[in-house]
Design a protein around this motif. Structure first.
Motif, PDB file in Angstrom:
ATOM      1  N   UNK A  56     -55.042 -43.715  26.825  1.00 30.58           N
ATOM      2  CA  UNK A  56     -55.987 -42.879  26.091  1.00 30.58           C
ATOM      3  C   UNK A  56     -55.317 -41.618  25.550  1.00 30.58           C
ATOM      4  N   UNK A  57     -55.843 -41.170  24.426  1.00 28.00           N
ATOM      5  CA  UNK A  57     -55.378 -39.934  23.803  1.00 28.00           C
ATOM      6  C   UNK A  57     -56.616 -39.159  23.345  1.00 28.00           C
ATOM      7  N   UNK A  58     -56.633 -37.874  23.590  1.00 28.08           N
ATOM      8  CA  UNK A  58     -57.756 -37.046  23.150  1.00 28.08           C
ATOM      9  C   UNK A  58     -57.386 -36.310  21.867  1.00 28.08           C
ATOM     10  N   UNK A  59     -58.371 -35.613  21.319  1.00 28.02           N
ATOM     11  CA  UNK A  59     -58.103 -34.815  20.131  1.00 28.02           C
ATOM     12  C   UNK A  59     -57.046 -33.766  20.378  1.00 28.02           C
ATOM     13  N   UNK A  60     -56.914 -33.317  21.619  1.00 31.97           N
ATOM     14  CA  UNK A  60     -55.891 -32.341  21.979  1.00 31.97           C
ATOM     15  C   UNK A  60     -54.506 -32.974  22.068  1.00 31.97           C
ATOM     16  N   UNK A 103     -65.678 -36.487  24.907  1.00 33.58           N
ATOM     17  CA  UNK A 103     -65.473 -35.981  26.269  1.00 33.58           C
ATOM     18  C   UNK A 103     -65.191 -34.489  26.205  1.00 33.58           C
ATOM     19  N   UNK A 104     -65.092 -33.882  27.360  1.00 32.14           N
ATOM     20  CA  UNK A 104     -64.679 -32.472  27.436  1.00 32.14           C
ATOM     21  C   UNK A 104     -63.162 -32.411  27.449  1.00 32.14           C
ATOM     22  N   UNK A 141     -65.882 -29.914  23.700  1.00 29.43           N
ATOM     23  CA  UNK A 141     -66.031 -31.323  23.367  1.00 29.43           C
ATOM     24  C   UNK A 141     -64.966 -31.762  22.371  1.00 29.43           C
ATOM     25  N   UNK A 142     -64.417 -32.932  22.625  1.00 28.76           N
ATOM     26  CA  UNK A 142     -63.419 -33.515  21.737  1.00 28.76           C
ATOM     27  C   UNK A 142     -63.559 -35.029  21.786  1.00 28.76           C
ATOM     28  N   UNK A 178     -72.569 -36.664  19.913  1.00 25.72           N
ATOM     29  CA  UNK A 178     -72.102 -36.669  21.302  1.00 25.72           C
ATOM     30  C   UNK A 178     -72.206 -38.017  22.016  1.00 25.72           C
ATOM     31  N   UNK A 179     -73.336 -38.684  21.974  1.00 25.16           N
ATOM     32  CA  UNK A 179     -73.534 -39.851  22.837  1.00 25.16           C
ATOM     33  C   UNK A 179     -73.032 -41.183  22.264  1.00 25.16           C
ATOM     34  N   UNK A 180     -73.218 -41.498  20.995  1.00 21.33           N
ATOM     35  CA  UNK A 180     -72.791 -42.811  20.488  1.00 21.33           C
ATOM     36  C   UNK A 180     -71.282 -43.037  20.621  1.00 21.33           C
TER      37      UNK A 180
END
Length: 536
Positions: free
Chosen positions: A264-268, A298-299, A306-307, A403-405
């Motif tokens: 996994x990779x986040x926006x950060x 997610x946070x 949120x990201x 946020x949820x979808x």
């Protein structure tokens, strides 16, 4: 000539129809239930008793049987319209009796195999009366390794199929879904896809025979039903044409050890860059490799704000060393390491893909106990052009607002681009880069929560309009979506059916309608999104 006076049989049937349309609180409802029960009993064979398979509201087990295969809590409320009875058929003759009695008493029959229809079409109805023909007891899986085939009944679940294959062979599998509790009947008749589709195509691309009971109560195989009907029930929705009893499937070869990974990779963590590369290569990678992309909100680990999070989940039909070499050359942006790769048997990978922990006993695949039932809404799309980085960033922004979808992207290419769009009713082949699933789950009960979460899903679907297929905006039948249209099965049935039909089947819709009109001209097998007959 004047209208003839109805005979006693006609009067009896008319009176029953009045009884069946009475409200659930009417004193006549109990008699109506009894009438259907008695009809089923009178049309069953003495050698195959049907009584123990009939569950009416008067039966203490009725609610348990009804609810045991409801997989969407949106349709398990006190306000949900309930069936007159549930028939858990034990023999083909019980299915034949159900067809006869549904026709005689003008009661709609819903057909349920696993209960995973996202809109509950297999067990709820917008009209009354109706009853459920539950295929749960038709669950045999007969494996023949010598011919590399299997006869699988409609009520079997995918997990049972995978387990039975693995019990006979370490080098065989079947290309189907990643949720082991999905029923075979609905899964295959709607197309059936999974993480081996780039290698072997869909489930329907590996069907060689079938057994179906038609509107006349005849039990037909491929030879006796003819090639048109056989074509239709491989992706056109079996419940529009008859009751699927079983499919004969071709098994496929798999290596003794496969490789899986989850990164996994986040926006950060530069998720946009990695996703952009995935867009370019996922459908072009070797057909042994399938990398699903799941995007949620997610946070952030650093900021706490949120990201988006991009999760890459893979199945590779080969060893880790070969996979690492391939990924280093074609997809270095993901930075796959040997420590990320896990080698296991193919059947163990089916558990891994369902988020079971490594080492979970393989017989877990036999479980029919659902994990984490929720209220849910699903929608689908097909993507034919790559989204730019800027477009991805705008999509992330919109997702963070909602946020949820959750978005799931399933890559195409490989075998999916080689099979003609007319080979089966499933038309979504060459030209598609990936399929999109929109998924929203929620635990809150009530109409207010349902409306809110469904609207969130629709908003994200609306935002994606510029980036997906057009004319028509295509959809996947197994991701049932009543937003695309509802058929009331009246005088406008064909026009209503065409609205959603061209989205699910594109150019194959007209052939499906012609076949439907030929094999079921009275539209006996119908539901809210069934194939209509030609207008008279």
């Amino acid at each position: 000539m004047g209208t003839p006076f109805p005979n006693s049989k006609t009067l009896f049937l008319l009176s029953l129809r009045v009884l069946f349309t009475a409200s659930s609180s009417s004193p006549s409802t109990a008699f109506a239930n009894e009438a259907l029960s008695q009809c089923l009993i009178s049309h069953s064979q003495a050698s195959q008793p049907i009584t123990s398979a009939i569950y009416t509201p008067a039966n203490s087990s009725y609610s348990t049987v009804l609810q045991s295969y409801i997989r969407n809590l949106r349709f398990n409320t006190s306000d949900t319209l309930k069936p007159t009875l549930v028939l858990t058929a034990l023999h083909e003759s019980h299915v034949q009796a159900a067809i006869v009695c549904a026709w005689k008493l003008s009661v709609q029959m819903k057909i349920r195999s696993g209960g995973h229809d996202f809109e509950g079409i297999s067990y709820v109805s917008i009209s009354s009366p109706f009853f459920i023909l539950d295929m749960v007891n038709f669950r045999s899986v007969d494996i023949d390794i010598e011919t590399e085939t299997a006869w699988v009944q409609a009520g079997a679940i995918l997990g049972e199929v995978y387990y039975r294959i693995a019990a006979k062979s370490k080098v065989h599998g079947f290309p189907a879904g990643v949720c082991p509790m999905v029923g075979i009947g609905g899964h295959i008749s709607g197309g059936g896809y999974g993480n081996m589709m780039r290698k072997y195509g869909l489930s329907v691309d590996n069907i060689v025979d079938a057994c179906i009971i038609n509107v006349k109560g005849e039990i037909l195989d491929r030879e006796s039903m003819g090639e048109d009907l056989f074509w239709a029930i491989r992706g056109g929705g079996g419940a529009s044409f008859g009751v699927i009893i079983s499919y004969k499937v071709n098994l496929v070869r798999v290596p003794e050890m496969v490789t899986v990974f989850r990164i996994q990779r986040t926006g950060e963590q530069d998720a946009t860059e990695v996703v952009y590369k995935w867009e370019q290569v996922a459908h072009r990678l070797h057909e042994d490799l399938f990398i699903r992309l799941v995007v949620d909100v997610v946070a952030g680990e650093n900021s706490g704000e949120k990201t988006v999070r991009a999760k890459f989940i893979a199945l590779f039909l080969g060893d880790a060393q070969r996979l690492l070499s391939m990924m280093s050359e074609r997809f270095p942006e993901l930075a796959l390491q040997s420590s990320d790769c896990i080698e296991m048997s193919w059947v163990e990978s089916t558990l891994y893909w369902t988020n079971f922990s490594i080492g979970t006993p393989v017989d877990t695949l036999l479980s029919r106990t659902p994990r984490g039932l929720t209220h849910l809404k699903r929608k689908s799309d097909y993507v034919e052009q790559i989204m730019s980085k800027d477009e991805l960033r705008l999509l992330w922004k919109r997702m963070i607002e909602l946020e949820r979808p959750i978005l799931t992207f399933n890559p195409y290419g490989g075998k999916m681009g080689e099979i003609p769009a007319t080979k089966t009713p499933f038309p979504h082949r060459a030209g598609n880069l990936w399929k999109v699933q929109y998924a929203t789950n929620w635990h809150e009960d009530g109409d207010k929560a349902a409306r809110h979460n469904i609207e969130l899903t629709r908003k994200l679907y609306g935002y994606m309009t510029p980036f997906v297929s057009k004319n028509p905006r295509a959809a996947f039948l197994n991701y049932r979506d009543l937003d695309l249209g509802v058929n009331h099965n009246g005088d406008e049935s064909y026009e209503e059916g065409k609205v959603y039909g061209v989205k699910y089947f594109k150019g194959n819709f007209n052939r499906l309608v012609k076949i439907k009109t030929k094999v079921d001209p009275g539209n006996f097998f119908r539901n809210e999104q069934s194939i209509p007959v030609l207008p008279r």
